[in-house]
Design a protein around this motif. Structure first.
Motif, PDB file in Angstrom:
ATOM      1  N   ARG A 211       0.860  -1.185   0.000  1.00 42.10           N
ATOM      2  CA  ARG A 211       0.000   0.000   0.000  1.00 42.10           C
ATOM      3  C   ARG A 211       0.894   1.232   0.000  1.00 42.10           C
ATOM      4  O   ARG A 211       1.929   1.251   0.642  1.00 42.10           O
ATOM      5  N   MET A 212       0.500   2.266  -0.731  1.00 41.67           N
ATOM      6  CA  MET A 212       1.348   3.460  -0.832  1.00 41.67           C
ATOM      7  C   MET A 212       0.595   4.723  -0.474  1.00 41.67           C
ATOM      8  O   MET A 212      -0.627   4.775  -0.611  1.00 41.67           O
ATOM      9  N   ALA A 213       1.355   5.741  -0.067  1.00 42.45           N
ATOM     10  CA  ALA A 213       0.734   7.043   0.185  1.00 42.45           C
ATOM     11  C   ALA A 213       1.426   8.091  -0.675  1.00 42.45           C
ATOM     12  O   ALA A 213       0.936   8.464  -1.730  1.00 42.45           O
ATOM     13  N   CYS A 214       2.641   8.532  -0.268  1.00 38.63           N
ATOM     14  CA  CYS A 214       3.274   9.650  -0.985  1.00 38.63           C
ATOM     15  C   CYS A 214       3.822   9.234  -2.353  1.00 38.63           C
ATOM     16  O   CYS A 214       3.797  10.010  -3.295  1.00 38.63           O
ATOM     17  N   GLY A 215       4.365   8.030  -2.454  1.00 39.01           N
ATOM     18  CA  GLY A 215       4.926   7.554  -3.726  1.00 39.01           C
ATOM     19  C   GLY A 215       6.319   8.073  -4.027  1.00 39.01           C
ATOM     20  O   GLY A 215       6.901   7.722  -5.043  1.00 39.01           O
ATOM     21  N   VAL A 216       6.871   8.920  -3.145  1.00 41.52           N
ATOM     22  CA  VAL A 216       8.182   9.511  -3.443  1.00 41.52           C
ATOM     23  C   VAL A 216       9.223   9.235  -2.360  1.00 41.52           C
ATOM     24  O   VAL A 216      10.246   9.895  -2.281  1.00 41.52           O
ATOM     25  N   GLY A 217       8.953   8.284  -1.496  1.00 42.87           N
ATOM     26  CA  GLY A 217       9.967   7.892  -0.516  1.00 42.87           C
ATOM     27  C   GLY A 217       9.928   8.664   0.785  1.00 42.87           C
ATOM     28  O   GLY A 217      10.801   8.493   1.637  1.00 42.87           O
ATOM     29  N   ALA A 218       8.923   9.512   0.993  1.00 39.00           N
ATOM     30  CA  ALA A 218       8.935  10.384   2.169  1.00 39.00           C
ATOM     31  C   ALA A 218       8.179   9.826   3.374  1.00 39.00           C
ATOM     32  O   ALA A 218       8.544  10.090   4.517  1.00 39.00           O
ATOM     33  N   CYS A 219       7.128   9.033   3.166  1.00 36.35           N
ATOM     34  CA  CYS A 219       6.243   8.691   4.294  1.00 36.35           C
ATOM     35  C   CYS A 219       6.562   7.341   4.937  1.00 36.35           C
ATOM     36  O   CYS A 219       6.065   7.038   6.013  1.00 36.35           O
ATOM     37  N   LEU A 220       7.359   6.515   4.295  1.00 32.25           N
ATOM     38  CA  LEU A 220       7.704   5.160   4.761  1.00 32.25           C
ATOM     39  C   LEU A 220       6.467   4.267   4.903  1.00 32.25           C
ATOM     40  O   LEU A 220       6.471   3.302   5.655  1.00 32.25           O
ATOM     41  N   GLY A 221       5.427   4.607   4.153  1.00 24.29           N
ATOM     42  CA  GLY A 221       4.183   3.836   4.241  1.00 24.29           C
ATOM     43  C   GLY A 221       4.224   2.537   3.452  1.00 24.29           C
ATOM     44  O   GLY A 221       3.294   1.742   3.522  1.00 24.29           O
ATOM     45  N   CYS A 222       5.292   2.308   2.702  1.00 25.13           N
ATOM     46  CA  CYS A 222       5.281   1.170   1.771  1.00 25.13           C
ATOM     47  C   CYS A 222       6.461   0.238   1.989  1.00 25.13           C
ATOM     48  O   CYS A 222       6.878  -0.436   1.055  1.00 25.13           O
ATOM     49  N   VAL A 223       7.032   0.227   3.221  1.00 27.39           N
ATOM     50  CA  VAL A 223       8.292  -0.504   3.390  1.00 27.39           C
ATOM     51  C   VAL A 223       8.121  -2.024   3.352  1.00 27.39           C
ATOM     52  O   VAL A 223       7.067  -2.558   3.688  1.00 27.39           O
ATOM     53  N   LYS A 231      13.077  -1.524   3.159  1.00 23.53           N
ATOM     54  CA  LYS A 231      13.248  -0.715   1.942  1.00 23.53           C
ATOM     55  C   LYS A 231      11.887  -0.218   1.486  1.00 23.53           C
ATOM     56  O   LYS A 231      10.871  -0.885   1.694  1.00 23.53           O
ATOM     57  N   ARG A 232      11.903   0.942   0.800  1.00 20.77           N
ATOM     58  CA  ARG A 232      10.647   1.513   0.304  1.00 20.77           C
ATOM     59  C   ARG A 232      10.323   0.951  -1.078  1.00 20.77           C
ATOM     60  O   ARG A 232      11.153   1.045  -1.990  1.00 20.77           O
ATOM     61  N   VAL A 233       9.124   0.395  -1.202  1.00 20.00           N
ATOM     62  CA  VAL A 233       8.726  -0.178  -2.497  1.00 20.00           C
ATOM     63  C   VAL A 233       8.675   0.918  -3.559  1.00 20.00           C
ATOM     64  O   VAL A 233       9.074   0.707  -4.704  1.00 20.00           O
ATOM     65  N   CYS A 234       8.252   2.136  -3.182  1.00 21.27           N
ATOM     66  CA  CYS A 234       8.045   3.173  -4.201  1.00 21.27           C
ATOM     67  C   CYS A 234       9.350   3.689  -4.805  1.00 21.27           C
ATOM     68  O   CYS A 234       9.379   4.017  -5.988  1.00 21.27           O
ATOM     69  N   THR A 235      10.426   3.750  -4.016  1.00 23.87           N
ATOM     70  CA  THR A 235      11.663   4.311  -4.566  1.00 23.87           C
ATOM     71  C   THR A 235      12.794   3.286  -4.671  1.00 23.87           C
ATOM     72  O   THR A 235      13.580   3.318  -5.604  1.00 23.87           O
TER      73      THR A 235
HETATM   74  S1  FES Z   1       4.659   5.568  -0.433  1.00 25.18           S
HETATM   75 FE1  FES Z   1       5.611   7.006   0.879  1.00 25.18          FE
HETATM   76  S2  FES Z   1       7.574   6.139   1.146  1.00 25.18           S
HETATM   77 FE2  FES Z   1       6.673   4.843  -0.324  1.00 25.18          FE
END
Ligand code: FES
Ligand SMILES: Cc1cc2nc3c(=O)[nH]c(=O)nc-3n(C[C@H](O)[C@H](O)[C@H](O)COP(=O)(O)OP(=O)(O)OC[C@H]3O[C@@H](n4cnc5c(N)ncnc54)[C@H](O)[C@@H]3O)c2cc1C
Length: 247
Positions: A211-223, A231-235
């Protein structure tokens, strides 16, 4: 480099009861690579506020395509759009390392969305193992036969052109002896099973979904847990070498 822009829907077609193919206008100046994804945001709607990530299914000059399954609120709304405008953010993420020769692709269900572009970009090189529940869920069969070198399909019940069972079993039977790099996307149960059967020396790249939120590596919501920590899936992903993942 990723960008944010508005884009018009060219078509949004139901392929099955729950799977849709969305085609959008896309600026010719933006390059994409197989394995990358975009975040789609529904304009002028606050609910759902967050965009939703989708793998790039296909990209030709001026047009980008996404293959998606209706899961919850966001994808339900998406499936009802016809000629609207969407906000696209992307492309994001690490892509599949380009294969140097023949390669193996293992796709489970909607996981086809992440690997189709790779198969098409390297024609007649992919040995494809594609698992679905039943014949009605086999998508783009003619195109896959055209772009891949071999197509093996598994379904729950055997048919005249599919094998009975899950795709990892089919791979063990027909593909285990091929010493080629593997590219895979599918449900976590498939990825876990694949990790058990891939040999140490065989490169195996998998696209993961969190699951993702910011998509740019800032929120750590996708580790996701790896040997080198979270690791962050988005970045850092979505494509990872399977042996790096702690599943
Ligand atoms: S969605 Fe925010 S760090 Fe990956
Ligand atoms: C990098 C990436 C690429 C993706 N590519 C595709 C694609 O090409 N095609 C496609 O159909 N889907 C893809 N997904 C999954 C897709 O983003 C989710 O299905 C979608 O966001 C669900 O939104 P929703 O509002 O409909 O569901 P929600 O209402 O937000 O959730 C409904 C249900 O879906 C589950 N869910 C939500 N997000 C995910 C997820 N990321 N993984 C597993 N379960 C989830 C929730 O837990 C819940 O049970 C991708 C996800 C990621 C992270």
């Amino acid at each position: 480099m990723n960008k944010l822009f508005k884009s018009k829907i060219i078509s949004n077609e139901a392929l099955t009861e729950e799977i849709y193919l969305l085609s959008l206008e896309f600026p010719e100046s933006i390059e994409t690579k197989p394995g990358q994804f975009c975040i789609l945001r529904l304009n002028e709607r606050l609910d759902p506020l967050l965009g939703r990530p989708f793998s790039i299914f296909d990209h030709v000059p001026g047009e980008i395509k996404f293959l998606y399954r209706v899961k919850g609120k966001g994808t339900k709304i998406l499936s009802q759009l016809k000629k609207d405008q969407l906000t696209i953010i992307g492309p994001f993420g690490k892509w599949y390392p380009f294969p140097q020769g023949d390669f193996i692709v293992i796709a489970g269900g909607i996981g086809l969305a992440s690997v189709y572009y790779l198969i098409k970009k390297f024609p007649k090189k992919a040995h494809l193992f594609y698992g679905v529940r039943n014949e009605n869920e086999i998508l783009f069969y003619e195109e896959l036969k055209e772009f891949a070198k071999h197509v093996y399909i598994s379904t729950e019940k055997e048919t005249s052109y599919t094998y009975r069972g899950v795709v990892t079993e089919l791979f063990k039977e027909k593909g285990k002896n091929l010493s080629l790099p593997i590219y895979a996307c599918g449900p976590m149960v498939m990825i876990k099973e694949l990790k058990k059967i891939v040999n140490e020396a065989q490169p195996c790249y998998v696209a993961t979904e969190e699951r993702m939120a910011c998509g740019v590596g800032a929120c750590l919501g996708c580790v996701i847990a790896t040997k080198q920590g979270f690791k962050r899936v988005c970045t850092d992903g979505p494509v990872f070498e399977i042996k790096e993942l702690l599943l």
